[in-house]
Design an enzyme around this catalytic site. Structure first.
Site, PDB file in Angstrom:
ATOM      1  N   ASP A   6      36.702  97.462  78.901  1.00  0.00           N
ATOM      2  CA  ASP A   6      37.279  97.870  76.532  1.00  0.00           C
ATOM      3  C   ASP A   6      36.250  97.582  75.808  1.00  0.00           C
ATOM      4  O   ASP A   6      35.840  96.483  75.777  1.00  0.00           O
ATOM      5  CB  ASP A   6      39.229  96.498  76.513  1.00  0.00           C
ATOM      6  CG  ASP A   6      39.224  96.867  74.995  1.00  0.00           C
ATOM      7  OD1 ASP A   6      39.657  97.738  75.181  1.00  0.00           O
ATOM      8  OD2 ASP A   6      38.560  95.949  74.059  1.00  0.00           O
ATOM      9  N   ILE A   7      35.937  98.479  74.983  1.00  0.00           N
ATOM     10  CA  ILE A   7      34.178  98.602  74.144  1.00  0.00           C
ATOM     11  C   ILE A   7      35.494  98.022  72.843  1.00  0.00           C
ATOM     12  O   ILE A   7      35.914  99.167  72.497  1.00  0.00           O
ATOM     13  CB  ILE A   7      34.091  99.310  74.189  1.00  0.00           C
ATOM     14  CG1 ILE A   7      33.645  99.861  75.460  1.00  0.00           C
ATOM     15  CG2 ILE A   7      32.352  99.714  73.424  1.00  0.00           C
ATOM     16  CD1 ILE A   7      32.318 101.395  75.934  1.00  0.00           C
ATOM     17  N   ASN A   9      34.900  96.952  68.936  1.00  0.00           N
ATOM     18  CA  ASN A   9      34.192  96.335  67.515  1.00  0.00           C
ATOM     19  C   ASN A   9      32.418  94.886  67.016  1.00  0.00           C
ATOM     20  O   ASN A   9      31.937  95.817  67.505  1.00  0.00           O
ATOM     21  CB  ASN A   9      34.678  96.817  66.713  1.00  0.00           C
ATOM     22  CG  ASN A   9      35.440  98.071  65.975  1.00  0.00           C
ATOM     23  OD1 ASN A   9      34.839  98.799  65.689  1.00  0.00           O
ATOM     24  ND2 ASN A   9      36.981  97.454  65.937  1.00  0.00           N
ATOM     25  N   ASN A  11      33.057  92.889  71.101  1.00  0.00           N
ATOM     26  CA  ASN A  11      32.873  92.702  71.320  1.00  0.00           C
ATOM     27  C   ASN A  11      32.886  93.775  73.243  1.00  0.00           C
ATOM     28  O   ASN A  11      33.797  95.065  72.835  1.00  0.00           O
ATOM     29  CB  ASN A  11      33.590  91.466  72.971  1.00  0.00           C
ATOM     30  CG  ASN A  11      32.761  90.444  71.594  1.00  0.00           C
ATOM     31  OD1 ASN A  11      31.698  89.801  72.159  1.00  0.00           O
ATOM     32  ND2 ASN A  11      33.830  89.518  70.914  1.00  0.00           N
ATOM     33  N   ALA A 108      42.817 103.487  71.322  1.00  0.00           N
ATOM     34  CA  ALA A 108      42.360 103.016  72.886  1.00  0.00           C
ATOM     35  C   ALA A 108      43.211 102.053  73.038  1.00  0.00           C
ATOM     36  O   ALA A 108      43.989 101.602  74.029  1.00  0.00           O
ATOM     37  CB  ALA A 108      41.547 103.884  73.597  1.00  0.00           C
ATOM     38  N   ASP A 109      42.241 100.811  71.928  1.00  0.00           N
ATOM     39  CA  ASP A 109      42.726  99.456  72.480  1.00  0.00           C
ATOM     40  C   ASP A 109      44.206  99.253  72.292  1.00  0.00           C
ATOM     41  O   ASP A 109      45.017  98.468  73.153  1.00  0.00           O
ATOM     42  CB  ASP A 109      41.913  98.102  72.284  1.00  0.00           C
ATOM     43  CG  ASP A 109      42.195  98.449  70.212  1.00  0.00           C
ATOM     44  OD1 ASP A 109      42.626  99.591  70.275  1.00  0.00           O
ATOM     45  OD2 ASP A 109      41.513  97.929  69.489  1.00  0.00           O
TER      46      ASP A 109
END
Length: 257
Positions: A6-7, A9, A11, A108-109
């Site tokens: 998971d990318i 903002n 980490n 997406a998160d």
């Protein structure tokens, strides 16, 4: 084995599943200027340190809210793992129906968190993610995502306070023993933490009131979520691994065993 990423903002969080077992998870700072080689070598070093053989990783899934990172990160997985990653986005099977005004705007998160929450706990459900921003997302009993609330995260609030004021220092985010502060540091901590507890409790109550559902389960995740969870009875579960679980669920829905 499956690499789940998971990318965010602030980490990038990375995990490895062997079947349904999460073998390890790691966190790195999100930096858009990193090259694919830097990402690739760094991930390899993390796996080696945890005695995980990278050649056994056969697939990967990535969710991201930082488009500038995706090109390098995808290329890193292709170059160092020979994997074409599954990307969470439009057209992917999730088990959640997005019925907001503009589904393409949903990060997406947020989708991943809802997928995990609904898969584990069912609906109706509120998922709170204490990330760079704090998001409150509501999924119905039928798995419909209709409503979402977004507020500045705890760290953003703290950063804005000391950056925009000449004499206030940067402080550790923790709850002081009393809201009756006697010095500058505990004054800021009291305002941040007690104030945030108040925000969270009010928003949860307001969602339940307007939806006329008193027994909605409330799940929290995100790095600073534990601080708030420990201070309120309105959050039922704090699950720091919720996004990993959601990525695994989405992966299994879209990839053949």
């Amino acid at each position: 084995m499956i690499l789940v990423v998971d990318i965010g903002n602030t980490n990038i969080v990375i995990g490895v599943y062997d079947g349904d077992e999460l073998l390890g998870n790691w966190r790195m700072v999100t930096r858009s200027e990193k090259t694919s080689d830097e990402y690739g070598v760094f991930i390899l070093s993390l796996l080696k340190h945890s005695d995980i053989e990278h050649t056994k990783i056969s697939s990967a899934i990535v969710s991201s809210v930082v488009p500038n990172v995706m090109h390098s990160f995808e290329n890193a997985l292709k170059k160092y793992f020979n994997i074409e990653p599954l990307i969470v986005g439009p057209g992917i099977k999730t088990g959640i129906t997005i019925v907001t005004d503009n589904p393409k705007e949903v990060g997406a998160d947020r989708i991943v968190g809802l997928v995990a929450g609904y898969d584990i706990y069912g609906g109706p459900l509120i998922v709170i993610d204490f990330g760079t921003a704090t998001t409150y997302d509501v999924v119905s009993e039928k798995g419909e995502f209709k409503y979402g609330i977004t507020s500045p995260g705890i760290q953003i609030s703290a950063d804005a306070l000391w950056q925009r004021t000449a004499q206030l220092p940067s402080v550790e985010i923790k709850k002081p023993s009393s809201i009756l502060a006697k010095n500058t540091v505990t004054s800021i901590q009291a305002g941040l933490v007690y104030g945030y507890i108040g925000q969270v409790e009010y928003i949860i109550k307001k969602i339940k009131e307007e939806m006329k559902i008193d027994d909605m389960k409330v799940i929290a995740t995100g790095g600073l979520g534990r601080i708030i969870y420990e201070e309120t009875k309105l959050i039922d579960v704090y699950d720091p691994l919720l996004l990993f679980k959601g990525l695994k669920v989405i992966h299994d829905k879209n990839c053949k065993k």
